[in-house]
Motif scaffolding. Structure first.
Motif, short mmCIF file in Angstrom:
data_model
loop_
_atom_site.label_atom_id
_atom_site.label_comp_id
_atom_site.label_asym_id
_atom_site.label_seq_id
_atom_site.Cartn_x
_atom_site.Cartn_y
_atom_site.Cartn_z
N PHE A 134 24.26 -7.17 -8.13
CA PHE A 134 24.53 -6.73 -9.51
C PHE A 134 23.42 -5.80 -10.01
O PHE A 134 23.70 -4.82 -10.71
CB PHE A 134 24.69 -7.93 -10.44
CG PHE A 134 25.90 -8.78 -10.14
CD1 PHE A 134 27.17 -8.22 -10.14
CD2 PHE A 134 25.78 -10.14 -9.88
CE1 PHE A 134 28.30 -9.00 -9.86
CE2 PHE A 134 26.89 -10.93 -9.60
CZ PHE A 134 28.16 -10.36 -9.58
N ALA A 135 22.16 -6.12 -9.67
CA ALA A 135 21.04 -5.27 -10.11
C ALA A 135 21.20 -3.87 -9.54
O ALA A 135 21.01 -2.86 -10.24
CB ALA A 135 19.71 -5.89 -9.68
N CYS A 136 21.57 -3.79 -8.25
CA CYS A 136 21.74 -2.47 -7.61
C CYS A 136 22.94 -1.72 -8.18
O CYS A 136 22.95 -0.48 -8.21
CB CYS A 136 21.88 -2.62 -6.09
SG CYS A 136 20.34 -3.18 -5.33
N ALA A 137 23.93 -2.46 -8.63
CA ALA A 137 25.09 -1.80 -9.25
C ALA A 137 24.67 -1.16 -10.57
O ALA A 137 25.20 -0.12 -10.97
CB ALA A 137 26.22 -2.81 -9.47
N ALA A 138 23.70 -1.77 -11.25
CA ALA A 138 23.22 -1.21 -12.52
C ALA A 138 22.31 -0.01 -12.29
O ALA A 138 22.24 0.90 -13.12
CB ALA A 138 22.46 -2.28 -13.32
N ASN A 139 21.58 -0.02 -11.18
CA ASN A 139 20.66 1.08 -10.87
C ASN A 139 20.46 1.13 -9.36
O ASN A 139 19.70 0.33 -8.80
CB ASN A 139 19.32 0.87 -11.59
CG ASN A 139 18.33 1.99 -11.31
OD1 ASN A 139 18.55 2.85 -10.46
ND2 ASN A 139 17.23 1.98 -12.04
N ASP A 140 21.12 2.09 -8.71
CA ASP A 140 21.08 2.12 -7.24
C ASP A 140 19.75 2.65 -6.68
O ASP A 140 19.57 2.71 -5.47
CB ASP A 140 22.28 2.89 -6.66
CG ASP A 140 22.32 4.33 -7.11
OD1 ASP A 140 21.33 4.80 -7.72
OD2 ASP A 140 23.35 4.99 -6.89
N LYS A 141 18.83 3.01 -7.59
CA LYS A 141 17.50 3.44 -7.11
C LYS A 141 16.53 2.27 -6.99
O LYS A 141 15.40 2.44 -6.52
CB LYS A 141 16.92 4.51 -8.05
CG LYS A 141 17.65 5.84 -7.92
CD LYS A 141 16.98 6.91 -8.76
CE LYS A 141 17.87 8.15 -8.78
NZ LYS A 141 19.18 7.88 -9.49
N LEU A 142 16.94 1.09 -7.43
CA LEU A 142 16.06 -0.09 -7.35
C LEU A 142 15.78 -0.47 -5.89
O LEU A 142 16.70 -0.57 -5.09
CB LEU A 142 16.70 -1.30 -8.05
CG LEU A 142 16.72 -1.32 -9.58
CD1 LEU A 142 17.53 -2.50 -10.07
CD2 LEU A 142 15.30 -1.39 -10.13
N SER A 143 14.49 -0.68 -5.60
CA SER A 143 14.13 -1.15 -4.26
C SER A 143 12.74 -1.78 -4.32
O SER A 143 12.06 -1.71 -5.35
CB SER A 143 14.15 -0.02 -3.25
OG SER A 143 13.08 0.87 -3.53
N GLY A 144 12.32 -2.40 -3.25
CA GLY A 144 10.99 -2.99 -3.17
C GLY A 144 10.69 -3.97 -4.28
O GLY A 144 11.56 -4.76 -4.67
#
Lengths: 175, 175
Positions: B117-127
Motif C-alpha cells: 500500500f505504501a508503494c502504491a501511494a508513492n512508487d519512489k519509496l525504497s530503503g
C-alpha cells in the motif's frame, strides 16, 4: 514484579516482601493493587508531561525545529520500558472504571500538548482537521512506543527521525 | 470469558463449562491456555490478512483511490473488538516466547501488505524511507485501533478519512 510476573500474578504480600515493609504498611498507603496501578499511571503521566513541557520550551526558544520537536517526542516513546506492565494496565482499564478514568484523564493532558505541537507545524489547523491531527500524532506515539513486538527493521533513531518528517509533511498538507 | 474476566483469571475448567465440553476434551485440542491464545491470534491474523487482501484487490481494480484504500484499512482497525483481551495477549507476549513469536510472525504478514500500500501511494519509496513508511502506517493502524481509551472527540469515520488523507500526503512527500 508487576512487569515480570504480571499484575494479577503478583500478590500484595509479595510486594511487601520485595519492598521490605509489612503488608499492613502497604495497605496503609494503597487500599488495593488497583490503587498501586493508579499511582504508577499518575507518576508515568507526570514524567511524560514534564518531558513534553521541556520539548515545548526548547521549540518555543528556537532550539528545536518542528521536525526535531516531533523527533524528540517520538524518541521518548520509542524507548518504552515496562511494556508488559503497560499492556496489563491497558487491559485492566477495560475491566475497572477507575483505571479507565485515570488513563482517560492522562490522555487529555497529552492531547493538550499534542495540539500545541500540531498547531506549531501548521497554524491553519482547526476544527476536525486539528482533531484528526491530534489523533494521528497520538497514534504514532502509541504505535511506535509498542513497535518492538512487530519486529521492526529500522533503528529507533531512524524511525523517529523519518516518522517526524512524515508527520510534519502530513500536517503541513492540511488546509 | 478471556475478554471480560481476563486471560489469567479464567481457568480451563471454566472454559470447558462455557463451551459445554469436558475438561479432557479441551486438553485434547489445546495443551494449555497459551495454546488457546496462539489459536486466537492466528485466527485474528488470518481474518485481518483476508480483509487486507480484499482491499488490495479493490485498489488494484481501480475501485478504491489510494486515500480510500487507507481509509478502509483504518476503518477496520478503528472498530477493534475485545480490546481487553488484545492487551492481555500483548502483555503475555513479553512473558512467553511462543506468544511473542506468533505475534511477530503475524506482524510480518501485515507488513507485507502495508509495504504494498505504501508503494502504491508513492512508487519512489525504497530503503529506509520505505521501512519508515511501514512503521508509520503500522503505528497509525495500531494506535487508532486502541484510541477509545484516550477519549477521542472525532467519530470513527472522520478519524479514518482524515488520517488516510494525512498518511497519503506524508507518503507522497517522501523523495
Amino acid at each position: 514484579m508487576f512487569d515480570s510476573h504480571g499484575f494479577h500474578q503478583t500478590a500484595m504480600a509479595e510486594l511487601a516482601v520485595a519492598a521490605q515493609v509489612s503488608v499492613g504498611q502497604i495497605y496503609r498507603l494503597f487500599k488495593s493493587k488497583e490503587d498501586i496501578i493508579e499511582a504508577l499511571v499518575h507518576d508515568d503521566a507526570d514524567q511524560w508531561c514534564g518531558e513534553m513541557a521541556e520539548i515545548q520550551m526548547r521549540m518555543d526558544a528556537g532550539e528545536l525545529t518542528i521536525v526535531e520537536t516531533f523527533e524528540q517526542l517520538l524518541l521518548h516513546t520509542i524507548d518504552e520500558k515496562d511494556e508488559a506492565l503497560s499492556f496489563d494496565i491497558l487491559a485492566e482499564s477495560f475491566r475497572n472504571a477507575a483505571v479507565a478514568d485515570t488513563i482517560g484523564t492522562m490522555c487529555q493532558r497529552f492531547r493538550t500538548y499534542i495540539r500545541y505541537f500540531a498547531c506549531a507545524a501548521n497554524d491553519k489547523l482547526s476544527g476536525e482537521a486539528l482533531d484528526a491531527a491530534e489523533e494521528m500524532i497520538l497514534a504514532c506515539l502509541f504505535g511506535l512506543g509498542h513497535r518492538s513486538l512487530s519486529r521492526p527493521r529500522l533503528s529507533a533513531s531512524s524511525a523517529a527521525r523519518l516518522t517526524a518528517e512524515m508527520i510534519v509533511t502530513a500536517l503541513g498538507g492540511v488546509r
